[in-house]
Scaffold this motif. Structure first.
Motif, PDB file in Angstrom:
ATOM      1  N   ARG A 780     -60.814-105.889  26.313  1.00 26.37           N
ATOM      2  CA  ARG A 780     -59.829-105.274  25.421  1.00 26.37           C
ATOM      3  C   ARG A 780     -60.488-104.494  24.283  1.00 26.37           C
ATOM      4  N   THR A 781     -61.651-104.976  23.831  1.00 31.61           N
ATOM      5  CA  THR A 781     -62.306-104.368  22.668  1.00 31.61           C
ATOM      6  C   THR A 781     -63.766-104.070  22.985  1.00 31.61           C
ATOM      7  N   THR A 800     -60.365 -99.135  32.064  1.00 35.87           N
ATOM      8  CA  THR A 800     -58.941 -98.830  31.859  1.00 35.87           C
ATOM      9  C   THR A 800     -58.164 -99.927  31.138  1.00 35.87           C
ATOM     10  N   SER A 801     -58.740-101.138  31.003  1.00 39.11           N
ATOM     11  CA  SER A 801     -58.035-102.215  30.287  1.00 39.11           C
ATOM     12  C   SER A 801     -58.298-102.151  28.787  1.00 39.11           C
ATOM     13  N   LEU A 802     -59.167-101.215  28.377  1.00 37.20           N
ATOM     14  CA  LEU A 802     -59.576-101.152  26.983  1.00 37.20           C
ATOM     15  C   LEU A 802     -58.406-100.781  26.070  1.00 37.20           C
ATOM     16  N   HIS A 803     -58.214-101.592  25.006  1.00 39.84           N
ATOM     17  CA  HIS A 803     -57.182-101.320  24.005  1.00 39.84           C
ATOM     18  C   HIS A 803     -57.775-100.763  22.708  1.00 39.84           C
ATOM     19  N   LYS A 804     -59.028-101.098  22.459  1.00 38.85           N
ATOM     20  CA  LYS A 804     -59.618-100.709  21.191  1.00 38.85           C
ATOM     21  C   LYS A 804     -61.079-100.334  21.391  1.00 38.85           C
ATOM     22  N   LEU A 805     -61.465 -99.186  20.841  1.00 45.39           N
ATOM     23  CA  LEU A 805     -62.838 -98.694  20.929  1.00 45.39           C
ATOM     24  C   LEU A 805     -63.321 -98.331  19.522  1.00 45.39           C
ATOM     25  N   SER A 828     -56.283 -97.801  19.870  1.00 44.20           N
ATOM     26  CA  SER A 828     -56.988 -97.623  18.600  1.00 44.20           C
ATOM     27  C   SER A 828     -58.401 -97.122  18.850  1.00 44.20           C
ATOM     28  N   LEU A 829     -58.767 -96.045  18.153  1.00 47.44           N
ATOM     29  CA  LEU A 829     -60.121 -95.492  18.211  1.00 47.44           C
ATOM     30  C   LEU A 829     -60.626 -95.346  16.772  1.00 47.44           C
TER      31      LEU A 829
END
Length: 863
Positions: A780-781, A800-805, A828-829
């Motif tokens: 996720r992060t 593709t599962s990433l929510h926050k970078l 969120s980036l």
């Protein structure tokens, strides 16, 4: 995790985040930036199961709620994580927009009586039939309010006459219809206090709600304001302690906290008691938490700035002739020169014109202050508190202040001398630091007649000329001492001084809870250090840099010893060399934390083998010790090992004897090429931290196979680490992975896809992102910091599962890969201190904007 935050009237997102950080990390980091605090909270809560209670909320501002909610939603907890809000306002419950509000009902009749009975009668008091009947009537008037019931029960605990109980039941306060039953009960309890105690209680309105009130400081403030005085032979401090105990027993104070030595340090007030105190004080007391101090009521006596950065208009202060107490004046200007001022706490460097403060009894100077001889013009000063000062000397004429009772010096490490003739201050009860000097009036004889208590740190013992001078300190006669530190530094003034006899003459009273000795150069310890009767109450012992000592005191026989630190002794082979009855006697029966540092010859805890020991040890720190052999330690949960030569064998032996380890931190262990086989037995291990282990090359699969409970893995500065091995698939509970400055680790195992619990990965200081991150389906992060590469890999778009970078301090990164637009779940980036990326990601005009414009929240920061 259970996190309880009292929000109260001041709904401040920054403060709430700081409170969460302190509750979850047991740290108090200095993070002034809101984003930094949000980040820290996210690290603490990410993938954790927690209950966060935001208690007593009054804020009805929907925008403020949205801001805080957004920050907390970024920290996606594990299944079962929950946030509970308590409030007295229906509007607040409606704003939450989640579940329907749950309305608390009053206590049932049976529960009400049970609570009252517990406080009024206790366990050892007979329940007289007449009192029970009256008590039930009083409980009925409390209409199920636990605070009212507890307060009145506490009030009547020490009353045994029927008439006294009848007075409470029939009191006219119950007939005041404008107030609810809770406030009536609190006022009734207040009206039954002695007059002096009422003033002591109502003064507490000067603290903000939910403030942690330091008990000793509160008593000093009562003294300075004249609320308490000595009674016959009873010292004023003892009177204050008695008042505090009575208020606590009657529930005016609650949540008493003890320090590590078991002594009560602080307490809080319930919000409704605080409201009562405020209503009594009216305009006499002003608490300013934000805004600007431009005017004060003409009747104000007590002012508290909860934020020392609040701007203060000093003309407004000077207009108030009745001002008695001013707490937490920052460093913005001159101190108030009100003639009536009794109490001043300040960080201001401009401590003049103090000569106008002829009635000042309490002066607390913080980090910005510069103390000079001008404070010696305060003839009535009783309490002087110095914190974080950087100056080398205290005012030389301090002994002119004959009313001084307490000189408290905290974190003022640069102070090199104590004013001469300090023994002339006959009323002195606290002198937390005394530096022995070589000039006349600076020796230990100055302490002889002083009735000191609390903490005493004696530095500069190398300046003691002989044992007679040491005996003049009369430490054994200071029965109120709880904490004693003895410190030698540098070389002695005379090579003929027998330091062993000096130490013998410094025998303390048997009341000590904490003892520290540092820099002692004798070979033998004194007889009193081998006397169990003298040391019987010790909870904490620290012995450091006593180079010539060959043996230590019989520390294993101290029944209450909980924390022990021993370091810097080149000849010590065992911690305790005494004989034990192997059948009945246990060594170190209460020890919970043990730290052994730089003891090159240390072999065992005890000279004897086969003795049962350390049944309660939970935390162990080993630094610079290579040959130590431990028995089985089933209760140890936290182990830190650092700076060990040929450390592989030590790690094998230590870990083998600690099957219940939950946290393991190893740093700078030489010769550790692979993790030892014994690591595979650590089935309870939840957090593993490996740092600066140059020789470490890989993690064997059979070792990782046993770490079935591991939740967090952190690896840093392991320059030869090439692989984590395919064994990572066994880390099925792993939630967080952090890799820092491991240049050889360029590829992660192919079976990372099996780590279904892994939510967060942090990569710091690597040349490029290790290939294989894209195989983690649950991620996720992703946090990338100090990356040396000029570009990010195109496979980033496969996560593709990433929510926050988050991308931080990657100054060489020139652009984002176009594949980032495939990250449709990215919400969120954050890009910080990446000059090229910031320019390319600029809204609408940046060349990479087209790849990220689908992301709801984009944050760009410069240095």
């Amino acid at each position: 995790m259970r996190i309880w935050i009292c929000v109260s009237d001041d709904f401040n997102a920054k403060r709430i985040l700081q409170s969460i950080i302190e509750c979850t990390t047991v740290e108090n980091p200095n993070l002034s930036d809101l984003e930094a605090r949000r980040k820290k909270v996210e690290e603490a809560l990410q993938s954790k199961r927690y209950l966060l209670v935001l208690d007593d909320v009054w804020n009805e501002d929907q925008e403020k709620w949205k801001e805080l909610k957004g920050m907390l939603q970024c920290a996606r907890g594990a299944k079962g994580a929950a946030i509970l809000v308590t409030t007295r306002l229906q509007e607040v419950a409606s704003i939450m927009g989640t579940h329907l509000a749950y309305h608390l009902k009053e206590l049932s009749g049976d529960d009400s009586w049970s609570l009252f009975k517990h406080h009024a009668f206790g366990q050892n008091r007979e329940e007289i039939e007449d009192l029970v009947a009256i008590g039930r009537e009083i409980v009925r008037k409390c209409v199920g309010s636990p605070l009212a019931i507890k307060t009145l029960g506490s009030l009547l605990r020490d009353e045994s006459e029927v008439s006294q109980w009848e007075n409470v039941k029939e009191n006219e306060i119950w007939n005041i219809r404008e107030e609810n039953s809770i406030m009536r009960a609190l006022k009734l309890s207040y009206s039954n206090l002695e007059l002096s105690m009422r003033r002591c209680f109502s003064f507490c309105a000067i603290f903000p709600k939910d403030f942690e009130i330091v008990k000793e400081d509160l008593i000093h403030l009562w003294m300075a304001n004249g609320f308490i005085k000595s009674e016959g032979n009873v010292e004023v401090e003892d009177v204050g302690n008695k008042v505090w105990k009575k208020l606590y027993r009657r529930s005016f104070f609650q949540e008493a906290k003890s320090d590590e030595l078991g002594m009560i340090r602080s307490c809080k007030m319930h919000d409704l008691f605080h409201d009562l105190a405020q209503s009594i004080m009216g305009e006499e007391c002003v608490v300013i938490e934000k805004g600007r101090l431009t005017q004060l009521p003409t009747r104000v006596h007590y002012v508290y700035l909860s934020n020392s950065k609040v701007p203060v208009d000093m003309t407004a202060v000077k207009k108030v002739e009745s001002l008695r107490t001013f707490l937490d004046l920052g460093d913005m200007g001159l101190v108030p020169s009100n003639h009536c001022l009794r109490v001043l706490r300040t960080r201001s460097s401009l401590l003049f014109p103090l000569k106008d403060l002829g009635h000042l009894r309490y002066l607390n100077c913080g980090s910005g202050a510069k103390l000079n001889n001008i404070i010696c013009q305060l003839p009535k000063l009783q309490i002087l508190k110095l914190q974080d000062l950087s100056q080398h000397r205290l005012p030389k004429d301090l002994t002119q202040l004959q009313d001084l009772r307490h000189i408290v010096i905290d974190n003022c490490y640069s102070i090199l001398a104590t004013p001469p003739n300090i023994g002339k201050l006959r009323n002195l009860r606290t002198l937390s630091t005394f530096v022995v000097g070589s000039k006349a009036g600076c020796g230990l004889a100055e302490l002889h007649s002083l009735k000191l208590g609390g903490t005493l740190r004696i530095k500069g013992l190398e300046n003691v000329p002989n044992e007679w001078d040491a005996k003049q300190a009369n430490l054994i006669g200071k029965k109120e001492l709880n904490i004693l530190h003895l410190s030698w530094g540098g070389s002695a003034n005379s090579s003929n001084v027998n330091v062993e006899r000096v130490l013998e003459a410094l025998q303390p009273p048997s009341t000590l809870k904490s003892f520290e000795m540092k820099g002692y150069q004798g070979r033998q310890l004194s007889s009193w250090m081998r006397n169990g009767a003298v040391l019987r109450d010790l909870v904490e012992v620290t012995l450091l840099d006593c180079d010539n000592c060959e043996e230590l005191p019989p520390l294993g026989k101290l029944p209450h010893l909980k924390r022990l630190k021993v370091g810097g002794m080149k000849n010590v082979k065992w911690i305790d060399g005494e004989s034990y009855d192997g059948v009945e006697e246990k060594a170190f029966p209460s020890l919970e934390k043990l730290s052994v540092e730089n003891l090159p010859k240390l072999e065992r805890m005890l000279r004897e083998e086969g003795v049962e020991m350390l049944p309660r040890l939970s935390r162990l720190i080993i630094i610079g010790v290579s040959n130590l052999k431990f028995p089985r330690l089933p209760s140890v949960e936290n182990l830190e090992a650092r700076d060990i030569d040929e450390g592989a064998s030590l790690m094998e032996g230590v870990v083998e004897n600690m099957p219940c380890l939950k946290i393991l931190e190893i740093k700078r262990i030489k010769g550790l090429v692979v993790l030892p086989d014994q690591f595979s037995r650590l089935g309870s291990l939840q957090e593993l931290i490996i740092g600066d282990c140059y020789d470490l090359e890989y993690f064997p699969e059979y070792v990782l196979e046993g770490l079935t409970s591991l939740r967090s893995l952190r690896i840093a500065l392991c320059e030869n680490l090439k692989s984590l091995s395919e064994g990572v698939r066994h880390l099925t509970c792993l939630e967080s992975l952090r890799i820092s400055y491991c240049p050889e680790l360029v590829t992660l195992p192919s079976n990372m896809s099996q780590l279904s619990a892994l939510r967060s990965i942090i990569i710091v200081g690597c040349f490029t992102l290790p290939n294989g991150l894209q195989r983690v389906p649950s991620l996720r992060t992703l946090d990338i910091s100090s990356c040396k590469s000029t570009s990010l890999p195109d496979w980033l778009g496969d996560m593709t599962s990433l929510h926050k970078l988050e991308i931080r301090q990657c100054e060489k990164l020139r652009s984002l890969p176009s594949s980032i637009q495939r990250l449709t779940n990215l919400s969120s980036l954050t890009i910080s201190e990446c000059p090229y990326l910031k320019k390319r990601c600029k809204r609408e005009t940046g060349k990479d904007w087209q790849y990220i414009n689908h992301i709801p929240e984009i944050k760009l920061f410069s240095k």
